[in-house]
Design a protein around this motif. Structure first.
Motif, PDB file in Angstrom:
ATOM      1  N   PHE A  91     -61.286  -0.699 -91.592  1.00 54.88           N
ATOM      2  CA  PHE A  91     -61.786  -1.821 -90.781  1.00 54.88           C
ATOM      3  C   PHE A  91     -61.612  -1.544 -89.286  1.00 54.88           C
ATOM      4  O   PHE A  91     -62.465  -1.921 -88.479  1.00 54.88           O
ATOM      5  CB  PHE A  91     -61.100  -3.139 -91.172  1.00 54.88           C
ATOM      6  CG  PHE A  91     -61.730  -3.806 -92.361  1.00 54.88           C
ATOM      7  CD1 PHE A  91     -63.044  -4.257 -92.316  1.00 54.88           C
ATOM      8  CD2 PHE A  91     -61.008  -3.998 -93.534  1.00 54.88           C
ATOM      9  CE1 PHE A  91     -63.627  -4.881 -93.414  1.00 54.88           C
ATOM     10  CE2 PHE A  91     -61.583  -4.617 -94.633  1.00 54.88           C
ATOM     11  CZ  PHE A  91     -62.901  -5.056 -94.575  1.00 54.88           C
ATOM     12  N   ASP A  92     -60.511  -0.901 -88.924  1.00 48.58           N
ATOM     13  CA  ASP A  92     -60.311  -0.530 -87.513  1.00 48.58           C
ATOM     14  C   ASP A  92     -61.421   0.410 -87.039  1.00 48.58           C
ATOM     15  O   ASP A  92     -61.952   0.264 -85.928  1.00 48.58           O
ATOM     16  CB  ASP A  92     -58.937   0.122 -87.304  1.00 48.58           C
ATOM     17  CG  ASP A  92     -57.780  -0.855 -87.461  1.00 48.58           C
ATOM     18  OD1 ASP A  92     -58.032  -2.091 -87.447  1.00 48.58           O
ATOM     19  OD2 ASP A  92     -56.625  -0.389 -87.614  1.00 48.58           O
ATOM     20  N   ILE A  93     -61.774   1.375 -87.884  1.00 51.60           N
ATOM     21  CA  ILE A  93     -62.851   2.318 -87.536  1.00 51.60           C
ATOM     22  C   ILE A  93     -64.184   1.568 -87.406  1.00 51.60           C
ATOM     23  O   ILE A  93     -64.957   1.795 -86.466  1.00 51.60           O
ATOM     24  CB  ILE A  93     -62.942   3.456 -88.581  1.00 51.60           C
ATOM     25  CG1 ILE A  93     -61.698   4.342 -88.490  1.00 51.60           C
ATOM     26  CG2 ILE A  93     -64.220   4.279 -88.396  1.00 51.60           C
ATOM     27  CD1 ILE A  93     -61.554   5.351 -89.621  1.00 51.60           C
ATOM     28  N   ILE A  94     -64.445   0.653 -88.343  1.00 54.38           N
ATOM     29  CA  ILE A  94     -65.683  -0.142 -88.273  1.00 54.38           C
ATOM     30  C   ILE A  94     -65.692  -0.970 -86.995  1.00 54.38           C
ATOM     31  O   ILE A  94     -66.717  -1.034 -86.288  1.00 54.38           O
ATOM     32  CB  ILE A  94     -65.827  -1.043 -89.531  1.00 54.38           C
ATOM     33  CG1 ILE A  94     -66.036  -0.185 -90.784  1.00 54.38           C
ATOM     34  CG2 ILE A  94     -66.979  -2.039 -89.360  1.00 54.38           C
ATOM     35  CD1 ILE A  94     -65.904  -0.950 -92.088  1.00 54.38           C
ATOM     36  N   ASP A  95     -64.563  -1.611 -86.668  1.00 52.44           N
ATOM     37  CA  ASP A  95     -64.478  -2.416 -85.444  1.00 52.44           C
ATOM     38  C   ASP A  95     -64.729  -1.561 -84.200  1.00 52.44           C
ATOM     39  O   ASP A  95     -65.421  -1.995 -83.272  1.00 52.44           O
ATOM     40  CB  ASP A  95     -63.102  -3.100 -85.342  1.00 52.44           C
ATOM     41  CG  ASP A  95     -62.933  -4.233 -86.354  1.00 52.44           C
ATOM     42  OD1 ASP A  95     -63.951  -4.715 -86.891  1.00 52.44           O
ATOM     43  OD2 ASP A  95     -61.764  -4.621 -86.594  1.00 52.44           O
ATOM     44  N   GLY A 101     -70.909   0.525 -80.408  1.00 48.82           N
ATOM     45  CA  GLY A 101     -72.294   0.686 -80.835  1.00 48.82           C
ATOM     46  C   GLY A 101     -72.536   2.024 -81.518  1.00 48.82           C
ATOM     47  O   GLY A 101     -73.676   2.473 -81.619  1.00 48.82           O
ATOM     48  N   ASP A 102     -71.490   2.665 -82.019  1.00 49.18           N
ATOM     49  CA  ASP A 102     -71.596   3.980 -82.665  1.00 49.18           C
ATOM     50  C   ASP A 102     -71.858   3.781 -84.167  1.00 49.18           C
ATOM     51  O   ASP A 102     -70.955   3.465 -84.935  1.00 49.18           O
ATOM     52  CB  ASP A 102     -70.310   4.762 -82.425  1.00 49.18           C
ATOM     53  CG  ASP A 102     -70.364   6.193 -82.934  1.00 49.18           C
ATOM     54  OD1 ASP A 102     -71.282   6.540 -83.702  1.00 49.18           O
ATOM     55  OD2 ASP A 102     -69.446   6.963 -82.556  1.00 49.18           O
ATOM     56  N   LYS A 103     -73.123   3.994 -84.567  1.00 45.47           N
ATOM     57  CA  LYS A 103     -73.523   3.789 -85.968  1.00 45.47           C
ATOM     58  C   LYS A 103     -72.829   4.788 -86.899  1.00 45.47           C
ATOM     59  O   LYS A 103     -72.516   4.463 -88.044  1.00 45.47           O
ATOM     60  CB  LYS A 103     -75.039   3.912 -86.102  1.00 45.47           C
ATOM     61  CG  LYS A 103     -75.782   2.787 -85.438  1.00 45.47           C
ATOM     62  CD  LYS A 103     -77.272   2.958 -85.604  1.00 45.47           C
ATOM     63  CE  LYS A 103     -78.002   1.860 -84.850  1.00 45.47           C
ATOM     64  NZ  LYS A 103     -79.441   1.993 -84.957  1.00 45.47           N
ATOM     65  N   GLU A 104     -72.589   5.999 -86.420  1.00 51.58           N
ATOM     66  CA  GLU A 104     -71.938   7.010 -87.253  1.00 51.58           C
ATOM     67  C   GLU A 104     -70.488   6.616 -87.550  1.00 51.58           C
ATOM     68  O   GLU A 104     -69.995   6.787 -88.665  1.00 51.58           O
ATOM     69  CB  GLU A 104     -71.984   8.373 -86.555  1.00 51.58           C
ATOM     70  CG  GLU A 104     -71.638   9.510 -87.502  1.00 51.58           C
ATOM     71  CD  GLU A 104     -71.936  10.870 -86.903  1.00 51.58           C
ATOM     72  OE1 GLU A 104     -71.055  11.725 -87.063  1.00 51.58           O
ATOM     73  OE2 GLU A 104     -72.997  11.057 -86.314  1.00 51.58           O
ATOM     74  N   LEU A 105     -69.809   6.065 -86.550  1.00 52.61           N
ATOM     75  CA  LEU A 105     -68.426   5.605 -86.737  1.00 52.61           C
ATOM     76  C   LEU A 105     -68.396   4.426 -87.718  1.00 52.61           C
ATOM     77  O   LEU A 105     -67.526   4.366 -88.594  1.00 52.61           O
ATOM     78  CB  LEU A 105     -67.824   5.204 -85.383  1.00 52.61           C
ATOM     79  CG  LEU A 105     -66.313   5.110 -85.280  1.00 52.61           C
ATOM     80  CD1 LEU A 105     -65.639   6.392 -85.729  1.00 52.61           C
ATOM     81  CD2 LEU A 105     -65.886   4.775 -83.867  1.00 52.61           C
ATOM     82  N   MET A 108     -68.915   5.868 -91.153  1.00 51.27           N
ATOM     83  CA  MET A 108     -67.690   6.516 -91.636  1.00 51.27           C
ATOM     84  C   MET A 108     -66.695   5.475 -92.143  1.00 51.27           C
ATOM     85  O   MET A 108     -66.080   5.633 -93.203  1.00 51.27           O
ATOM     86  CB  MET A 108     -67.028   7.323 -90.508  1.00 51.27           C
ATOM     87  CG  MET A 108     -67.337   8.777 -90.535  1.00 51.27           C
ATOM     88  SD  MET A 108     -66.527   9.720 -89.216  1.00 51.27           S
ATOM     89  CE  MET A 108     -65.008   8.919 -88.886  1.00 51.27           C
ATOM     90  N   GLY A 109     -66.522   4.393 -91.380  1.00 48.70           N
ATOM     91  CA  GLY A 109     -65.603   3.325 -91.777  1.00 48.70           C
ATOM     92  C   GLY A 109     -66.038   2.656 -93.066  1.00 48.70           C
ATOM     93  O   GLY A 109     -65.222   2.371 -93.941  1.00 48.70           O
ATOM     94  N   MET A 110     -67.351   2.440 -93.197  1.00 53.15           N
ATOM     95  CA  MET A 110     -67.886   1.799 -94.407  1.00 53.15           C
ATOM     96  C   MET A 110     -67.712   2.714 -95.626  1.00 53.15           C
ATOM     97  O   MET A 110     -67.379   2.237 -96.705  1.00 53.15           O
ATOM     98  CB  MET A 110     -69.371   1.452 -94.217  1.00 53.15           C
ATOM     99  CG  MET A 110     -69.619   0.366 -93.190  1.00 53.15           C
ATOM    100  SD  MET A 110     -68.925  -1.223 -93.672  1.00 53.15           S
ATOM    101  CE  MET A 110     -70.099  -1.735 -94.888  1.00 53.15           C
ATOM    102  N   GLN A 111     -67.942   4.016 -95.439  1.00 53.67           N
ATOM    103  CA  GLN A 111     -67.772   4.962 -96.548  1.00 53.67           C
ATOM    104  C   GLN A 111     -66.306   5.018 -96.984  1.00 53.67           C
ATOM    105  O   GLN A 111     -66.008   5.028 -98.186  1.00 53.67           O
ATOM    106  CB  GLN A 111     -68.252   6.359 -96.134  1.00 53.67           C
ATOM    107  CG  GLN A 111     -69.748   6.489 -96.056  1.00 53.67           C
ATOM    108  CD  GLN A 111     -70.169   7.847 -95.501  1.00 53.67           C
ATOM    109  OE1 GLN A 111     -69.342   8.653 -95.094  1.00 53.67           O
ATOM    110  NE2 GLN A 111     -71.479   8.071 -95.464  1.00 53.67           N
ATOM    111  N   GLY A 112     -65.414   5.061 -96.008  1.00 51.10           N
ATOM    112  CA  GLY A 112     -63.980   5.073 -96.340  1.00 51.10           C
ATOM    113  C   GLY A 112     -63.574   3.805 -97.078  1.00 51.10           C
ATOM    114  O   GLY A 112     -62.859   3.854 -98.085  1.00 51.10           O
ATOM    115  N   LEU A 113     -64.057   2.672 -96.582  1.00 54.04           N
ATOM    116  CA  LEU A 113     -63.747   1.384 -97.215  1.00 54.04           C
ATOM    117  C   LEU A 113     -64.304   1.334 -98.624  1.00 54.04           C
ATOM    118  O   LEU A 113     -63.629   0.907 -99.560  1.00 54.04           O
ATOM    119  CB  LEU A 113     -64.305   0.238 -96.358  1.00 54.04           C
ATOM    120  CG  LEU A 113     -63.999  -1.175 -96.820  1.00 54.04           C
ATOM    121  CD1 LEU A 113     -62.498  -1.410 -96.846  1.00 54.04           C
ATOM    122  CD2 LEU A 113     -64.682  -2.177 -95.908  1.00 54.04           C
TER     123      LEU A 113
END
Length: 140
Positions: A91-95, A101-105, A108-113
């Motif tokens: 969630f920190d990475i998604i935030d 505004g970094d879609k790749e970040l 990555m956060g969504m994939q990890g979650l």
């Protein structure tokens, strides 16, 4: 042996009763009565010993159950704490991705979650259970 017999309160009472019964019961039957009384006393002693032994076994079993409970509580607490931290990190990475505004970040956060949420903490439960039962050292 006679001194030990005379010191025992229960046997003293039995001896007194035997004297009283001797006035009522014929002499040959008094000996039979005494033998029955002695056997009953022996059985009582054996039963008392067996009860004490069973009580001790119960206490040992209860202690083992409590220790297993404590161990499982710690292990599962650690497993779920680790998952909680990993979820929070995702969630920190998604935030961060949303803030910058970094879609790749964000991806990555969504994939990890997704990976954390879709995996079961009980997938290797049998292996964990075997390790715990075999008293294998587990680093938490």
């Amino acid at each position: 042996m006679l001194k030990k017999f005379l010191k025992n309160k229960q046997l003293q009472k039995a001896s007194t009763k035997l004297g009283e019964v001797a006035d009522i019961i014929p002499a040959p039957d008094v000996l039979k009565f005494f033998n029955v009384l002695t056997e009953a006393y022996k059985e009582n002693q054996i039963t008392s010993f067996e009860l004490a032994k069973l009580e001790a076994q119960k206490e040992v079993a209860l202690l083992e159950i409590k220790n297993k409970y404590d161990l499982y509580h710690k292990v599962f607490g650690a497993i779920f704490d680790e998952r909680k931290m990993a979820i929070q990190k995702s969630f920190d990475i998604i935030d961060q991705g949303l803030a910058s505004g970094d879609k790749e970040l964000i991806s990555m956060g969504m994939q990890g979650l997704s990976k954390i949420v879709s995996s079961s903490p009980f997938a290797n439960f049998q292996q964990l259970s075997n390790m715990l039962e075999n008293k294998t050292i587990i680093e938490i």
